[in-house]
Write a protein that holds these residues in place. Structure first.
Motif, PDB file in Angstrom:
ATOM      1  N   THR A  57       0.829  -1.206   0.000  1.00 15.12           N
ATOM      2  CA  THR A  57       0.000   0.000   0.000  1.00 15.12           C
ATOM      3  C   THR A  57       0.865   1.259   0.000  1.00 15.12           C
ATOM      4  O   THR A  57       0.512   2.251  -0.628  1.00 15.12           O
ATOM      5  N   ARG A  58       2.001   1.180   0.692  1.00 17.86           N
ATOM      6  CA  ARG A  58       2.887   2.351   0.702  1.00 17.86           C
ATOM      7  C   ARG A  58       3.412   2.642  -0.696  1.00 17.86           C
ATOM      8  O   ARG A  58       3.389   3.785  -1.162  1.00 17.86           O
ATOM      9  N   ARG A  59       3.893   1.614  -1.364  1.00 15.55           N
ATOM     10  CA  ARG A  59       4.432   1.814  -2.702  1.00 15.55           C
ATOM     11  C   ARG A  59       3.342   2.256  -3.677  1.00 15.55           C
ATOM     12  O   ARG A  59       3.565   3.116  -4.533  1.00 15.55           O
ATOM     13  N   ALA A  60       2.159   1.659  -3.568  1.00 17.44           N
ATOM     14  CA  ALA A  60       1.057   2.042  -4.450  1.00 17.44           C
ATOM     15  C   ALA A  60       0.662   3.494  -4.215  1.00 17.44           C
ATOM     16  O   ALA A  60       0.451   4.261  -5.156  1.00 17.44           O
ATOM     17  N   GLN A  61       0.584   3.863  -2.938  1.00 19.60           N
ATOM     18  CA  GLN A  61       0.206   5.230  -2.617  1.00 19.60           C
ATOM     19  C   GLN A  61       1.232   6.227  -3.156  1.00 19.60           C
ATOM     20  O   GLN A  61       0.877   7.279  -3.676  1.00 19.60           O
ATOM     21  N   MET A  62       2.499   5.866  -3.053  1.00 21.53           N
ATOM     22  CA  MET A  62       3.538   6.754  -3.561  1.00 21.53           C
ATOM     23  C   MET A  62       3.426   6.904  -5.072  1.00 21.53           C
ATOM     24  O   MET A  62       3.597   8.011  -5.603  1.00 21.53           O
ATOM     25  N   ALA A  63       3.122   5.818  -5.767  1.00 20.06           N
ATOM     26  CA  ALA A  63       2.986   5.886  -7.230  1.00 20.06           C
ATOM     27  C   ALA A  63       1.802   6.766  -7.612  1.00 20.06           C
ATOM     28  O   ALA A  63       1.887   7.584  -8.538  1.00 20.06           O
ATOM     29  N   ILE A  64       0.696   6.626  -6.881  1.00 18.59           N
ATOM     30  CA  ILE A  64      -0.498   7.412  -7.186  1.00 18.59           C
ATOM     31  C   ILE A  64      -0.263   8.885  -6.886  1.00 18.59           C
ATOM     32  O   ILE A  64      -0.597   9.758  -7.680  1.00 18.59           O
ATOM     33  N   PHE A  65       0.350   9.168  -5.740  1.00 21.30           N
ATOM     34  CA  PHE A  65       0.596  10.563  -5.363  1.00 21.30           C
ATOM     35  C   PHE A  65       1.608  11.222  -6.297  1.00 21.30           C
ATOM     36  O   PHE A  65       1.558  12.429  -6.528  1.00 21.30           O
ATOM     37  N   VAL A 120      -8.583  15.628 -11.310  1.00 19.65           N
ATOM     38  CA  VAL A 120      -8.733  14.410 -10.517  1.00 19.65           C
ATOM     39  C   VAL A 120      -9.343  13.294 -11.356  1.00 19.65           C
ATOM     40  O   VAL A 120      -8.922  12.133 -11.264  1.00 19.65           O
ATOM     41  N   GLU A 168      -7.587   9.836 -11.935  1.00 18.26           N
ATOM     42  CA  GLU A 168      -8.236   8.583 -11.538  1.00 18.26           C
ATOM     43  C   GLU A 168      -8.345   7.628 -12.726  1.00 18.26           C
ATOM     44  O   GLU A 168      -8.101   6.423 -12.594  1.00 18.26           O
ATOM     45  N   LYS A 228      -6.470   7.239 -15.218  1.00 14.18           N
ATOM     46  CA  LYS A 228      -5.190   6.613 -15.556  1.00 14.18           C
ATOM     47  C   LYS A 228      -5.022   5.280 -14.830  1.00 14.18           C
ATOM     48  O   LYS A 228      -4.532   4.306 -15.408  1.00 14.18           O
ATOM     49  N   PHE A 229      -5.426   5.272 -13.562  1.00 11.08           N
ATOM     50  CA  PHE A 229      -5.217   4.065 -12.767  1.00 11.08           C
ATOM     51  C   PHE A 229      -6.349   3.052 -12.957  1.00 11.08           C
ATOM     52  O   PHE A 229      -6.127   1.845 -12.867  1.00 11.08           O
TER      53      PHE A 229
END
Lengths: 156, 156
Positions: free
Chosen positions: B29-37, B126, B130, B132-133
């Motif tokens: 979740t940390r890595r995913a969140q960093m990619a999204i942010f 936004v 959104e 994109k993912f």
DNA sequence: TATTGTTATACTCTATAACTATA
DNA sequence: TATAGTTATAGAGTATAACAATA
């Protein structure tokens, strides 16, 4: 346009209208990550180890002799930030740097005996930590989550 | 125990052995969140709006007149940190505080006309962000992800 | 007494640039 | 010239405690 529309500023029964916010993936992953890390912090308070520190220790345990740049790059940590972070672990006697003969610019990283012993405890804590969340979504849920989060991360 | 075991310090073909790390939900979740942010930051660089700021603006847009404590609590932001953060948005003319007659301790929060206009642009950004993912995991994937992350977050 | 918002403070995390010593 | 590691610095994000005004 009416005065009454100005008066009724907000529909607020119990809380606020969050609108589409809780459906945004950035918001969702951030909140989930915070919940998971909160549990991590509580469990690792006695050991005084944070998530990033655990990931560093684990990576060195799996790759003894790895160089700083390799470890920091694999974890997405800046080289300049890795140094001081590693210093803290080194001062606690959990890890050590050794000069590399092959390339005297580089330092090879190793766990100390104390670090190896700590890993046994830390791995057990991680296992319990992980189990708590697997219990919430099931084993199949975890596999699905892994797939989805990996796909999210590894894009164009 | 042999000298050769000391030599072969690490199996390193291309990168490091990450072991079970990439399967830990906190790590994922940390890595995913960093990619999204990271994508969020890039898209919102011109508007100079960060994720937390967008969530504040959106919440006020949906709940005009909400008080500071309500908004900060709904987003998991400390009251003491919300003030300075809101100041920045207020100085840019996007939001404003108005005294509440009913309770003179409280301040009600509103978007300005400029803030309302900005929200149109921000919501469009936004949406693209959104999309994109969603493209990476599909619409069904997003629904599944929402369910799993919600379950993870809302536990005992 | 309790709550709203503010101020001060501190610690972590992250990001960038400049420096050294080696290659 | 390029790379490994260090140092310095600055900006966010987060957490706690204490305070004034009001309830």
């Amino acid at each position: 346009m009416t005065k009454s529309a100005d008066t009724k500023v907000k529909d607020r029964d119990d809380g606020l209208d969050m609108g589409p916010l809780p459906n945004l993936m950035g918001y969702l992953t951030r909140r989930a990550q915070m919940a998971i890390f909160e549990d991590f912090h509580a469990r690792f308070a006695d050991e005084d180890i944070r998530p990033a520190q655990y990931s560093v220790l684990k990576l060195i345990a799996l790759n003894p002799g790895a160089r700083q740049t390799e470890v920091s790059a694999a974890l997405g940590i800046q080289r300049s930030n890795f140094g001081p972070m590693f210093d803290a672990l080194e001062q606690r006697g959990l890890v050590e740097r050794r000069p590399l003969e092959a390339d005297r610019r580089s330092l090879a990283l190793y766990l100390t005996a104390s670090g190896e012993a700590a890993m046994v405890r830390l791995d057990a804590l991680v296992e319990a930590h992980e189990a708590k969340f697997v219990k919430r979504i099931g084993l199949q849920g975890k596999v699905t989550l892994q797939t989805l989060l990996f796909l999210l991360t590894s894009g164009e």
